[in-house]
Scaffold this active site. Sequence first.
Site, short mmCIF file in Angstrom:
data_model
loop_
_atom_site.label_atom_id
_atom_site.label_comp_id
_atom_site.label_asym_id
_atom_site.label_seq_id
_atom_site.Cartn_x
_atom_site.Cartn_y
_atom_site.Cartn_z
N TRP A 1 0.85 -1.18 0.00
CA TRP A 1 0.00 0.00 0.00
C TRP A 1 0.90 1.25 0.00
CZ3 TRP A 1 -0.51 3.98 3.64
CH2 TRP A 1 -1.51 4.90 3.32
N ASP B 1 -16.09 11.11 -2.67
CA ASP B 1 -15.46 9.85 -2.26
C ASP B 1 -16.23 9.21 -1.11
OD1 ASP B 1 -13.03 8.04 -1.34
OD2 ASP B 1 -12.41 8.89 -3.26
N LYS C 1 -15.91 5.73 -8.95
CA LYS C 1 -14.63 5.20 -8.45
C LYS C 1 -14.96 3.92 -7.70
CE LYS C 1 -10.84 6.43 -5.30
NZ LYS C 1 -10.33 7.51 -4.44
N ASP D 1 -13.77 1.08 -5.48
CA ASP D 1 -12.67 0.82 -4.56
C ASP D 1 -12.74 -0.61 -4.02
OD1 ASP D 1 -10.48 1.37 -2.98
OD2 ASP D 1 -11.40 3.04 -1.91
N MET D 2 -11.67 -1.07 -3.40
CA MET D 2 -11.62 -2.43 -2.85
C MET D 2 -10.46 -2.47 -1.88
SD MET D 2 -10.38 -5.71 -3.13
CE MET D 2 -11.00 -7.35 -3.29
N ASN D 3 -10.77 -2.50 -0.57
CA ASN D 3 -9.74 -2.19 0.41
C ASN D 3 -9.28 -3.32 1.31
OD1 ASN D 3 -8.96 0.67 0.13
ND2 ASN D 3 -11.16 0.96 0.27
N CYS E 1 -9.88 1.04 -8.31
CA CYS E 1 -9.05 1.46 -7.18
C CYS E 1 -9.03 0.29 -6.22
CB CYS E 1 -9.69 2.69 -6.52
SG CYS E 1 -8.87 3.23 -5.01
N ASP F 1 -2.49 5.47 -3.36
CA ASP F 1 -2.94 6.44 -2.36
C ASP F 1 -1.82 7.38 -1.97
OD1 ASP F 1 -5.54 5.73 -2.18
OD2 ASP F 1 -5.36 4.57 -0.34
C1 DGJ Z 1 -8.86 3.91 -0.52
C2 DGJ Z 1 -8.69 4.70 -1.77
O1 DGJ Z 1 -7.50 4.35 -2.40
C3 DGJ Z 1 -8.74 6.18 -1.44
O2 DGJ Z 1 -8.49 6.93 -2.59
C4 DGJ Z 1 -10.07 6.50 -0.86
O3 DGJ Z 1 -11.07 6.30 -1.82
C5 DGJ Z 1 -10.33 5.64 0.36
N1 DGJ Z 1 -10.13 4.24 0.08
C6 DGJ Z 1 -11.72 5.83 0.88
O4 DGJ Z 1 -12.01 4.99 1.91
#
Ligand code: DGJ
Length: 726
Positions: free
Chosen positions: A200, A367, A477, A479-481, A527, A549
């Site tokens: 990350w 966002d 956008k 996303d996937m965290n 993302c 990020d």
């Molecule tokens: C991770 C993304 O990479 C960021 O740009 C942002 O959208 C956050 N998540 C939001 O939780």
Amino acid sequence: MGILYCSKENIFHLQTPNTSYVLGVLDGKHLLHLYYGKRIDEYTSILDNFPIAGELAFSPIDVPEHFMSTNMLPMEYPCYGSADFRTPAFHAEYEDGSSVTCFEYESYEIIKGKKKLEGLPATYVENDSEAETLEITLCDRLTGVKVVLSYTVFNQVDAITKSVRVQNDGNGIVTLKSVLSSTIHLFDKNYEFVHLEGAWAKERSIQKRPLLNGCMQIDSKRVTSSHHHSPFLALARPYATETQGDVYGFSFVYSGNHLEQVEVNEFDTARVNVGINPFGFSWQLTPGDKFQAPEVILTYSDCGFGNMSRTFHKLYRTRLVRGKYRDEKRPVLINNWEATYFNFNEEKILKIAEKAQSVGIDLMVLDDGWFGKRNDDNCSLGDWVVDKNKLPDGIESLATKVNDLGMKFGLWFEPEMISEDSDLYRAHPDWCIHVEGRNRTPARQQLMLDLTREEIRDYIVDAVCSVLKSAPISYVKWDMNRNATELGTKSLPPQRQQEFAHRYVLGIYEVMERITSAFPDVLFEGCSGGGGRFDAGMLYYYPQYWTSDNTDGVERLSIQHGTSMVMPASTMGAHISAIPNHQVGRTTPLTFRGHVAMAGQFGYELDLNTLSDEEIEIVKEQVKLYKDIRDIVQRGELYRLASPFEGNNTSWEYVHEDRVVLTYYTIRARSTTGKTNVKLCGLDETAKYTETTSGKTYSGSYLMNVGLYFEDKKDYSSTMLIFQKQ
Ligand code: DGJ
């Protein structure tokens, strides 16, 4: 050019404009990989002189006609079970418990164009005349299992695509343990293993190490391709540079568990394997079933890494990315994440949008934090209903107000996730990926939805589509965290649980296909905590991706440089953010941050209202400049002239039609040195080029051989020059 077949010698010769890939069938049975490299014309005699490695000692003889062993032969699609002891591409278990496969050549077919890969992303043609495809069928006669090896050769690009389909034409159940998508052989080991490693906020740093005997590999076991190892490998001669030396590039069009491996055997030959990671994989094929393995793109360059990258860029920009935004100008955007994080309301967002509109920005992106009761990252994923405390009049009202300012509106989603603190989880505690009786390990306080289940995929599609239908939303956008843990699903019986990881990937591909085809006018940006899962598979659905990020200008030089090994600038989201930078605390000039971000898909990630009038004037100029050069950056050929991995300076050049953009960046000022020389590339030697600010004119040969000189007088300084060909 195209695919040639010599029936007398049983040789297939795949020719791109500058490369050749040659296969031969030995004794009508064994499919061998004979050559991949610079284009050759002579190929029919290659089988008389084919590469046999080493001595027979200790090698079982499974090619008795030649008193030889497959362990010494460059098997094009090696299978496990007989004398070839290297890592196989194919490994299966049969109903009798055995796992011996013996593939023999059966037939071939050459077709115009390129077939789609069912359920998977892949490069495509718009017209059958653009490419030819060779399909070779191999068969295991005892079990009736067949593999169809597919090779596509594009007329205009030095790339060969490979994929594999397995068919169970027998009577028993077959359990696949490994179905790699490509194997090739190189006949010496004097190469470096080059790959993109990361984490990350530090994605895709270029790593190089010499090949040694034994196996060298990178992979993912995270169910996504990950930040950690991009599904890409290059094998390069140790002397290869950006402009010279042999480089083989392999890019896997897949977003899940992958493997890129080189095995150097006792005879010093190298087998290169690319495919779905066999770790944690198995797949049951009942009689009549098929399994499609994803596509790998291979390219060979005899003039270094730059040429390899330009091949990937051209192919991905034009024949992997799809939809309206493939060719249309992409908007300059502003995103509120680093400006407000979760702490916003309609008024704040509109204030950011108003200022953004006044400097010429096209798109306002809202966002994370607009739904459920999401005031931090502890809750609400899955509850895609607007938070009326923050946005009392809803998304539609906000989007319309942004539209009324003359801007488009975009919205963030993270649809693959579920928070334990969410209405969705309270209603469906079994919808997350889990194994009964085991811990459900959270990451960022969230779990992942089980996308192998149809009802859950339908839920995601309905939830996202109903928000998109409810308001004038022009951009998403996605996303996937997190990465997946405790893999398990009730959608599969015990003997099929190891199919989970690949089925998850098929599930997300299906979801993305359904949503993007329902909203063809919406621009999607992928993302995953920045640039995790930034792979070729995702680009088939989403034409651009948030690169990292980490928005610090200095760090971004390395991240974007590494990413550009495979990905074109048109796909790389790059934004100017506030100082001190939120990830590393560094303060760099606005101009420097701008020159870095303008090398990709340009935007802002801050509240412009916090800038001084003087800075706002700079921002206006940046937006204007980017709109002027975006075609050059996004559609141009990239030349990496100086690398942030090698020194104090970075320099990139984009050449598109008769215009050139050159960037030069300095990290640290240096007192005693003179100027730094940068030689341009890819110009017309005899043409004249005028630098548009100074009006100075140079010949192409001057710029490429004498070059330009830059001073390193200031920390974090940068220059951007634009040239017009006369
Ligand atoms: C991770 C993304 O990479 C960021 O740009 C942002 O959208 C956050 N998540 C939001 O939780």
